[in-house]
Structure formats: C-alpha cells, structure tokens
Write a protein that holds these residues in place. Sequence first.
Motif, PDB file in Angstrom:
ATOM      1  N   GLN A  77     -26.651-110.639  -2.532  1.00 23.93           N
ATOM      2  CA  GLN A  77     -27.653-111.710  -2.603  1.00 23.93           C
ATOM      3  C   GLN A  77     -28.991-111.183  -3.120  1.00 23.93           C
ATOM      4  O   GLN A  77     -29.827-111.961  -3.576  1.00 23.93           O
ATOM      5  N   PHE A  78     -29.203-109.872  -3.013  1.00 21.55           N
ATOM      6  CA  PHE A  78     -30.513-109.300  -3.306  1.00 21.55           C
ATOM      7  C   PHE A  78     -30.672-108.986  -4.789  1.00 21.55           C
ATOM      8  O   PHE A  78     -29.685-108.721  -5.487  1.00 21.55           O
ATOM      9  N   PRO A  79     -31.915-108.997  -5.273  1.00 17.57           N
ATOM     10  CA  PRO A  79     -32.169-108.718  -6.695  1.00 17.57           C
ATOM     11  C   PRO A  79     -31.603-107.367  -7.125  1.00 17.57           C
ATOM     12  O   PRO A  79     -31.714-106.374  -6.390  1.00 17.57           O
ATOM     13  N   SER A  80     -30.979-107.360  -8.296  1.00 21.44           N
ATOM     14  CA  SER A  80     -30.485-106.141  -8.949  1.00 21.44           C
ATOM     15  C   SER A  80     -29.333-105.463  -8.219  1.00 21.44           C
ATOM     16  O   SER A  80     -28.949-104.348  -8.573  1.00 21.44           O
ATOM     17  N   ILE A  81     -28.764-106.099  -7.212  1.00 22.78           N
ATOM     18  CA  ILE A  81     -27.670-105.491  -6.464  1.00 22.78           C
ATOM     19  C   ILE A  81     -26.355-106.180  -6.820  1.00 22.78           C
ATOM     20  O   ILE A  81     -26.109-107.314  -6.420  1.00 22.78           O
ATOM     21  N   GLY A  82     -25.540-105.479  -7.613  1.00 21.65           N
ATOM     22  CA  GLY A  82     -24.195-105.949  -7.908  1.00 21.65           C
ATOM     23  C   GLY A  82     -23.190-105.168  -7.084  1.00 21.65           C
ATOM     24  O   GLY A  82     -23.543-104.527  -6.096  1.00 21.65           O
ATOM     25  N   ASP A  83     -21.943-105.172  -7.510  1.00 19.09           N
ATOM     26  CA  ASP A  83     -20.914-104.436  -6.773  1.00 19.09           C
ATOM     27  C   ASP A  83     -21.234-102.941  -6.647  1.00 19.09           C
ATOM     28  O   ASP A  83     -21.158-102.390  -5.545  1.00 19.09           O
TER      29      ASP A  83
END
Length: 230
Positions: free
Chosen positions: A120-126
């Motif tokens: 959900q947080f900015p710039s955080i993918g898998d």
Amino acid sequence: MPEFKKLIAGLKRYYGAPTVPPARGPFELVVWENACYLLPDERRATVFEGLRKQIGLNPRAILSADPDTLLELATMGGMRPKVRVFRWQEIARITLSQFDGDLGQVLKLPYAQAKKALKQFPSIGDPGAEKILMFCGAAPGLPLEWNGLRVLTRMGYARAQKNYGAVYRSVQEALREELPRKAEAIAQAHMLLRQHGKHICRDRSPQCYECPVKELCEYPMKQLKIFSRI
C-alpha cells in the motif's frame, strides 16, 4: 551451480561483512526505501538520520513536522524532493489510518498478507515488501533485487531468459535447500549479492577478471566460447 555457502563466504572475504540498514522495523524500513532516488546508500543514510534527528521517525512526528524542514531533507535525497515529502507524509497517513500508528502489526500476518499490506505504501512493490520482511526476520526465502538475481543467474542457478518472473522463481527453487536458517545470514547474503552485482558482476561489461568467486562461476567460460566463435 556452486554451493551457496561457498559463494557467500567468498563474497564476504572480498567485501567484508555488509552493513545492514540503520532502519529498524517495518515503518522505518518503508521510510528508508523512500529516503532517496538513484543515489548511493551513504546519501540515503544521511537523509534517513536527518529525519530521525530533526523530525522523529514515527508517523505523528512526520505529519506534524515543519514542511520546510521536510523539504530541506528531501532535497538532499535527489530529484523531485516535493514528491518525496508527499510520500513521507503518505507513509505516515497510511500507518495511522490503517495500522493505528504501529506498522509492526504486519509482522503478525501471514507472509502473503504482510506483503500485500506493505505494498500500500509509496514505491513498495513485491521486491521492496519482501526485502522489508527479510530485514525483520519474516521472509521464508531469499528476496533478491535485480543485481543479486543477475549474479545467481550467471552462477548457474537459473537459465537467463526475458521473463524476469520465471528467472526469479527458478532461482528461488534452486536455492530452497541451501539457504541459511538465521535471518541475519539471509540479510547478509542479500546485501553481498547486491553489492557484487553493482560493482563487479554488472549488467554491462562485468569485470570477471576481478571477480573473487570466478572459479565458482560458469559465466566467464560461456563468454569465452562466444568470443571464440566471432
């Protein structure tokens, strides 16, 4: 495919024990990931420690902070500092609204749900979510970013192909029985592979002649065969 323990030991002898991020816990690690853009880890640490000392690394402190101070710190982190300030504030807002100010709650969730929550947080993918959980000792395998994945692919843990996801899954499967049990050892392996991929086993013009583990790697021999045909 070399023995993973020997590979990591060789990298550790060459680079030394890696320094883990100063961030502790999921919230600080999310902020750490958003501290800079395309700058070395040394600059990231400077911005991060500036936030800690001048603002406070908790969501309420970030939301109530002087915008000019936030912008000054964000400017140290590279281009688009106003976007960075917005992301820091968004991280704080999500943590307060979704997690009652305590992002450590995600560590109590099943792994798949914890990853989903962090994304959900900015710039955080898998990859970012997996890395955060790894540093918190909550990863079931060895999360890899593209530098580390490239090193292990060249070492023979997977066949190089265009499908990144397929290569990633192949490497993870090959590593399954070889990974150390301790979370600290997993984190060190991640960082050593990343460092090796950035400095020697580069995407373009890898410096194989300098490689401290070249005797374990099949990539240089493959390249020699290619050049011999030209």
